[in-house]
Design an enzyme around this catalytic site. Structure first.
Site, PDB file in Angstrom:
ATOM      1  CG  ASP A  65      -0.215  -0.240   2.537  1.00 41.46           C
ATOM      2  OD1 ASP A  65       1.016  -0.390   2.532  1.00 41.46           O
ATOM      3  OD2 ASP A  65      -0.880  -0.288   3.596  1.00 41.46           O
ATOM      4  CG  HIS A  66       3.374   2.395   3.069  1.00 39.98           C
ATOM      5  ND1 HIS A  66       2.495   1.499   3.588  1.00 39.98           N
ATOM      6  CD2 HIS A  66       3.583   3.319   4.031  1.00 39.98           C
ATOM      7  CE1 HIS A  66       2.179   1.865   4.822  1.00 39.98           C
ATOM      8  NE2 HIS A  66       2.824   2.970   5.114  1.00 39.98           N
ATOM      9  CG  ASP A 120       1.879   1.406   9.353  1.00 41.75           C
ATOM     10  OD1 ASP A 120       2.472   1.739   8.319  1.00 41.75           O
ATOM     11  OD2 ASP A 120       1.110   2.180   9.977  1.00 41.75           O
ATOM     12  NE  ARG A 380       2.240   9.421  12.090  1.00 40.20           N
ATOM     13  CZ  ARG A 380       2.724   8.210  12.251  1.00 40.20           C
ATOM     14  NH1 ARG A 380       3.377   7.623  11.278  1.00 40.20           N
ATOM     15  NH2 ARG A 380       2.582   7.587  13.400  1.00 40.20           N
ATOM     16  CB  SER A 536       6.630   5.952  11.121  1.00 37.75           C
ATOM     17  OG  SER A 536       8.028   5.814  11.068  1.00 37.75           O
ATOM     18  NE  ARG A 538       9.100   6.172   8.414  1.00 37.93           N
ATOM     19  CZ  ARG A 538       8.678   7.304   7.863  1.00 37.93           C
ATOM     20  NH1 ARG A 538       9.544   8.228   7.502  1.00 37.93           N
ATOM     21  NH2 ARG A 538       7.399   7.523   7.640  1.00 37.93           N
TER      22      ARG A 538
HETATM   23  C1  MIC Z   1       3.704   6.408   8.304  1.00 36.84           C
HETATM   24  O1  MIC Z   1       2.532   6.718   8.298  1.00 36.84           O
HETATM   25  O2  MIC Z   1       4.614   7.139   8.716  1.00 36.84           O
HETATM   26  C2  MIC Z   1       4.080   5.045   7.768  1.00 36.84           C
HETATM   27  C3  MIC Z   1       4.768   5.234   6.481  1.00 36.84           C
HETATM   28  O3  MIC Z   1       2.926   4.290   7.546  1.00 36.84           O
HETATM   29  C4  MIC Z   1       4.966   4.353   8.802  1.00 36.84           C
HETATM   30  C5  MIC Z   1       5.550   3.089   8.362  1.00 36.84           C
HETATM   31  C6  MIC Z   1       6.748   3.232   7.495  1.00 36.84           C
HETATM   32  O4  MIC Z   1       7.497   4.190   7.600  1.00 36.84           O
HETATM   33  O5  MIC Z   1       6.944   2.325   6.679  1.00 36.84           O
HETATM   34  C7  MIC Z   1       4.264   4.078  10.128  1.00 36.84           C
HETATM   35  O6  MIC Z   1       3.303   4.736  10.452  1.00 36.84           O
HETATM   36  O7  MIC Z   1       4.728   3.231  10.900  1.00 36.84           O
HETATM   37 FE1  SF4 Z   2      -0.298   4.795   4.967  1.00 36.62          FE
HETATM   38 FE2  SF4 Z   2       0.960   5.517   7.216  1.00 36.62          FE
HETATM   39 FE3  SF4 Z   2      -0.491   7.266   5.820  1.00 36.62          FE
HETATM   40 FE4  SF4 Z   2      -1.698   5.341   7.114  1.00 36.62          FE
HETATM   41  S1  SF4 Z   2      -0.502   6.991   8.025  1.00 36.62           S
HETATM   42  S2  SF4 Z   2      -2.153   6.011   5.036  1.00 36.62           S
HETATM   43  S3  SF4 Z   2      -0.280   3.645   6.887  1.00 36.62           S
HETATM   44  S4  SF4 Z   2       1.382   6.257   5.150  1.00 36.62           S
END
Ligand code: MIC
Ligand code: SF4
Length: 646
Positions: A65-66, A120, A380, A536, A538
């Site tokens: 999805d990313h 995630d 975010r 996140s 990550r």
């Molecule tokens: C995000 O919303 O920051 C992400 C991208 O979904 C991250 C995960 C990632 O960095 O792969 C998260 O929320 O953990």
């Molecule tokens: Fe995707 Fe993270 Fe954004 Fe949710 S917050 S839509 S998991 S990138």
């Protein structure tokens, strides 16, 4: 036994190690795991390194999805790797276009009362269906898939009583924005939020999911609702009534802390650029001109929300100065809105319809132009996350977003006329074409795992050194997010499977020379303020610094998932015993911590750092298990050593 709240019930029934006292470490048996593509390739490589033939949890799923832009071979190669890996090792694979992991998980795989961990940070979305769902690093997921417990500090449980009913145009997003206004982005660290009271009855499962989702921005471990007739109704419309059972707190249970929100008192809210907790009433900022509106993300892209947007757009046009885009949360949402015909209103209004996935939320397209005001239904808005430096991203409900899109300025949706009361669909479109099931274990050997050249081997740290020594490579302030440490976006995100390549971008927006300096100086230390590493899950925000030789992060305090990730990759998370010592540790200060290994092994609660002649006391708040992990040089080394000694 004393009456238990929901969190205590799930934790006690999954407890395999430790005591359920807030602050103590508990080991929990994991029922289910979730991964996504941007963190999942590493998690899969880590699982593979443990040499286990098949996942040992009752259900595992990985969602693409990313990383779905596919601007080069990298994403496609990763998708093929994940699909073949999933089929071979017993994992469900959700194809690109099938939707955002949290939305699809809520729709198709949520089960009340179960413990889910996911790589995630918004995994807690499933709390909307009564799951205890916790965001963790990929390595924690890999370890759980290998059958080992998940370790975390026992959180405090905060009971949030919801009374009354939301007024028209006021939504679940306003509930969680109100929580952020009251508690800030660090107010939830070490806590689970449990929502209860008559007010929850008027919130559907996706709306409860919105509240649980953005609990991540409070820094919370998880958020949860009971399962009740509302949950049953949702499951029935999903064709999954059999997956429902009533899961409620015991009568007379209590909480470590209590809060109350009177739903009738809430108004449409909006977070101003820079941080999800910069929350104001929409009325107070209305009139600001808007250039971009984006609707979607795992916070706000359910059927009801998209239908509400479609309804508002009926017979209306997007303002000439606004570019509006919509990314539905899942194929199911898109298909159901299409079946109902309402998609027409969206297309006719001039909005841009994108595919289901994370998209602009993580800077994968839709980056705003210079000085644009971008209003988004996302979760975010840390600086630069949109893909544009000095961006101005506002966070709010889809209702406010669509009002802004039509009027061209920040608008209170209560000025848009009657609120469209959207009923649930009789049945959602149920078609799991986008989900590929694993092959049976007996046939798994015939599946070859396909690896493209973007997938580089996992870097591993050497065991802990006797003395930790190096310079302060960078000093940053409070609330530094993992987006600031390890940015994402269309250029960097495709490198998640290639640690040497992605490491070049550590702290890229703050200091583009960081990686070069770290390599020249053979590693060193990072110094941070409060809530270092918020956001996140990550693990690249730990893994890439580890690859660059970072030995420790010295901060005033840490966010939960990032702290766990640092330990998992063998980077010491030190806290200042005296926070004013922060001033002594400037960039280039030479730091030496003698006998770090001995102090770790001896269980010392502090270590002394000599910093350009000053003596600084550092707190070492680690459990015995975490000390063993640190001594081994990270969790993977630790697991391998325990496997070898069996
Ligand atoms: C995000 O919303 O920051 C992400 C991208 O979904 C991250 C995960 C990632 O960095 O792969 C998260 O929320 O953990
Ligand atoms: Fe995707 Fe993270 Fe954004 Fe949710 S917050 S839509 S998991 S990138």
């Amino acid at each position: 036994m004393a009456p238990q709240n929901l969190a205590q019930k799930i934790i006690s029934s999954h407890l395999v190690d430790g005591k359920m006292e807030p602050g103590q470490e508990v080991g929990l048996r994991v029922d289910r795991v979730l991964m996504q593509d941007a963190t999942g390739t590493m998690a899969c490589l880590q699982f593979e390194a443990m040499g286990i033939p098949r996942v040992k949890v009752e259900h595992a799923a990985i969602y693409v999805d990313h990383n779905i832009l596919q601007t080069g071979f990298e994403n496609g190669d990763d998708h093929r790797f994940l699909q073949t890996f999933a089929q071979r090792y017993g994992i469900y694979y959700s194809k690109p276009g099938n939707g955002i992991c949290h939305q699809v998980n809520l729709e198709r795989f949520s089960i009340p009362g179960k413990l889910l961990i996911g790589s995630d940070s918004h995994t807690p979305t499933a709390g909307g269906a009564g799951m205890l769902a916790i965001g963790v690093g990929g390595l924690d997921v890999a370890v759980a898939m290998a059958g080992a417990p998940f370790y975390t500090k026992m959180p405090k449980v905060v009971g949030v009583k919801l009374t009354g009913k939301l007024r028209p145009w006021v939504t679940a997003k306003d509930v969680i924005l109100e929580m952020l206004r009251r508690l800030t982005v660090k107010g939830g660290v070490g806590k689970i939020f449990e929502y209860y009271g008559e007010g929850i009855k008027s919130l559907g499962v996706p709306q409860r999911g919105t509240i649980c989702n953005m609990g991540a921005e409070l820094g919370a471990t998880a958020s949860i609702f009971e399962s009740d007739e509302v949950t049953l109704d949702y499951f029935a419309r999903q064709g999954r009534a059999d997956d429902y059972h009533r899961f409620a707190a015991d009568q007379g249970c209590s909480y470590d802390e209590d809060m109350e929100i009177v739903l009738d008192d809430l108004e449409p809210m909006i977070a101003l650029p820079g941080s999800p907790d910069a929350v104001h009433k929409v009325r107070d900022v209305q009139g600001t001109e808007v250039q971009q509106v984006l609707i979607g993300s795992c916070t706000n892209s359910s059927y009801t929300e998209l239908m509400t947007v479609a309804h508002v757009l009926k017979g209306r046009k997007v303002h000439p100065n606004v570019t509006m885009a919509i990314n539905p949360g899942s194929k199911q949402v898109l298909e159901t809105v299409t079946r109902d015909g309402s998609i027409y209103n969206i297309i006719a209004s001039g909005a841009r319809l994108l595919e289901s996935g994370c998209q602009g939320c993580i800077g994968m397209g839709s980056a705003p132009g210079t000085d644009w005001v971008s209003v988004r239904s996302f979760n975010r808005n840390w600086p630069g996350r949109s893909g544009t430096k000095d961006d101005k991203v506002f966070l709010t409900s889809p209702e406010v977003c669509v009002a802004c899109a039509v009027t061209g300025k920040i608008t209170d949706p209560r000025d848009m006329g009657e609120y469209p009361d959207i009923p649930w669909p009789d049945k959602y479109v149920i078609d799991d074409t986008g989900i590929v099931a694993p092959v049976p274990a007996s046939e798994a050997a015939r599946i070859a795992v396909i690896r493209g050249p973007n997938i580089k081997p996992l870097p591993v740290r050497a065991p802990m050194e006797q003395t930790l020594q190096g310079e302060v490579l960078i000093r940053v302030g409070d609330n530094i997010s993992t987006d600031a440490i390890m940015p994402a976006g269309a250029k960097i995100l495709p490198l998640r499977s290639n640690v040497p390549a992605i490491s070049e971008y550590v702290f890229y927006w703050i200091d583009p020379d960081f990686a070069k300096r770290a390599k020249e100086k053979n590693g060193g230390f990072i110094v941070g303020g409060e809530n270092y590493g918020q956001g996140s899950s990550r693990e690249h925000a730990a893994l890439a610094p580890m690859y660059l030789g970072v030995k420790g992060v010295i901060a005033k305090s840490f966010a939960r998932i990032h702290r766990a990730n640092l330990i998992n990759f063998g980077i010491m998370p030190f806290e200042f015993a005296n926070s004013s010592d922060f001033e002594l540790l400037k960039q280039d200060t030479k730091v030496t911590i003698n006998n770090a290994l001995g102090a770790l092994k001896a269980g010392n609660k502090t270590m002394e750092a000599i910093a350009d002649g000053n003596r600084i006391t550092l707190k070492v708040d680690l459990t015995n298990r975490q000390r063993d992990v640190m001594v081994a040089g990270g969790l993977l080394n630790f697991i391998k050593s325990t496997q070898a000694s069996r």
